[in-house]
Design a protein around this motif. Structure first.
Motif, PDB file in Angstrom:
ATOM      1  N   LEU B  94       1.049  -1.222  -0.397  1.00  0.00           N
ATOM      2  CA  LEU B  94       0.050   0.018  -0.081  1.00  0.00           C
ATOM      3  C   LEU B  94       0.489   1.212   0.306  1.00  0.00           C
ATOM      4  O   LEU B  94       1.752   1.014   1.246  1.00  0.00           O
ATOM      5  N   VAL B  95       1.136   2.085  -1.415  1.00  0.00           N
ATOM      6  CA  VAL B  95       1.722   2.659  -1.681  1.00  0.00           C
ATOM      7  C   VAL B  95       1.148   4.532  -1.260  1.00  0.00           C
ATOM      8  O   VAL B  95      -0.411   4.512  -2.202  1.00  0.00           O
ATOM      9  N   ARG B 104       3.609   7.278   3.047  1.00  0.00           N
ATOM     10  CA  ARG B 104       4.465   5.744   3.435  1.00  0.00           C
ATOM     11  C   ARG B 104       3.674   4.762   2.213  1.00  0.00           C
ATOM     12  O   ARG B 104       3.086   5.231   1.724  1.00  0.00           O
ATOM     13  N   ILE B 106       3.854   0.897   2.649  1.00  0.00           N
ATOM     14  CA  ILE B 106       3.514  -0.598   3.694  1.00  0.00           C
ATOM     15  C   ILE B 106       3.413  -1.172   3.211  1.00  0.00           C
ATOM     16  O   ILE B 106       2.238  -0.833   2.362  1.00  0.00           O
ATOM     17  N   THR B 108       2.189  -5.168   4.344  1.00  0.00           N
ATOM     18  CA  THR B 108       0.935  -5.968   5.147  1.00  0.00           C
ATOM     19  C   THR B 108       0.899  -7.898   4.624  1.00  0.00           C
ATOM     20  O   THR B 108       0.831  -8.405   3.471  1.00  0.00           O
ATOM     21  N   ASP B 116       7.333  -0.425   7.372  1.00  0.00           N
ATOM     22  CA  ASP B 116       6.433   0.236   6.894  1.00  0.00           C
ATOM     23  C   ASP B 116       7.832   1.578   6.962  1.00  0.00           C
ATOM     24  O   ASP B 116       8.415   1.618   7.117  1.00  0.00           O
TER      25      ASP B 116
END
Lengths: 157, 157
Positions: B94-95, B104, B106, B108, B116
């Protein structure tokens, strides 16, 4: 007018709940010119309430404007603040949307994902009533706190 | 020309590594018109290499264009694919960037945040060389896999 007055009366206790207070605080935070200064709690949170009738007026397909996106962020920010207040660990929200209003909202505490939601039709973001909004937030909050309790080591990373 | 030929020779083994193959695959995935079809691996990944001289030519403050943002996503997508291949669990990148190039990234796995990062100056995104890029990816990968190993229960959620 009777339509707008009714929820005010039935939500007397709701308006004093931590969640609603936090929502108002978050809304005021994105109001640099003080346009909300003279508004009441119900008036500030009014855009979050989308009754069936109001929802029907919004086209099914549409791009969300900046105001709706800001409201989506306010909602997840408020939940993050609640999580933080309850568990004492920093909760970080992250809302990622395409311009078409699809995306993902997550909240992390440490290395733990305490909420992960797919967002769609964000231009129609809203809740049937303030109390439904609080129910939704409470649900997310309790799931998140349970996860943090079970996996406190990961949340503390 | 000698400048572009040099890395090809020294990166012979690198170009056959899983990471570089995945990077090329991800770059081809965002190339709907086949503009990269006739390009070699080095040529496709050339935009990721930002030597000191090239970096100096880019203004310090600037907004990232869509191509740079796409490359940032390619990089984290490739790492996610590597994580997935190694541990067998789905890794989701996820950008999230502002138009100014701050944000940010991250990744997952289940409910575990395995990476992160804070992003900044994304308009100057790049690595001194392909091998430096692979080092960076390998570092993220090994940290992620260690986290998944230690907290396999959360990663499996």
């Amino acid at each position: 007018m009777s339509e707008t007055l009714e929820p005010i009366i039935e939500n007397e206790g709701l308006l004093k709940s931590d969640f609603v207070i936090e929502m108002v605080r978050q809304m005021r935070a994105i109001d640099p010119y003080g346009a909300y200064d003279s508004l009441s709690t119900t008036e500030i949170l009014e855009p979050f309430v989308l009754t069936k009738e109001k929802k029907r007026e919004i086209p099914i397909i549409g791009d969300p404007d900046e105001l709706v996106i800001a409201r989506v962020k306010v909602f997840y920010n408020a939940i993050s603040a609640m999580i933080e207040a309850e568990c004492g660990l920093m909760a970080v929200p992250l809302v990622n949307l395409t311009h078409e209003g699809f995306g993902r909202a997550i909240i992390t505490v440490g290395k733990l994902v305490v909420m992960d939601r797919t967002l769609r039709d964000v231009h129609r973001f809203g809740f049937p009533s303030l109390s439904k909004m609080k129910d939704e937030a409470d649900k997310i909050l309790s799931v998140a706190l349970e996860l943090i309790g079970t996996h406190s080591k990961v949340a503390g990373l």
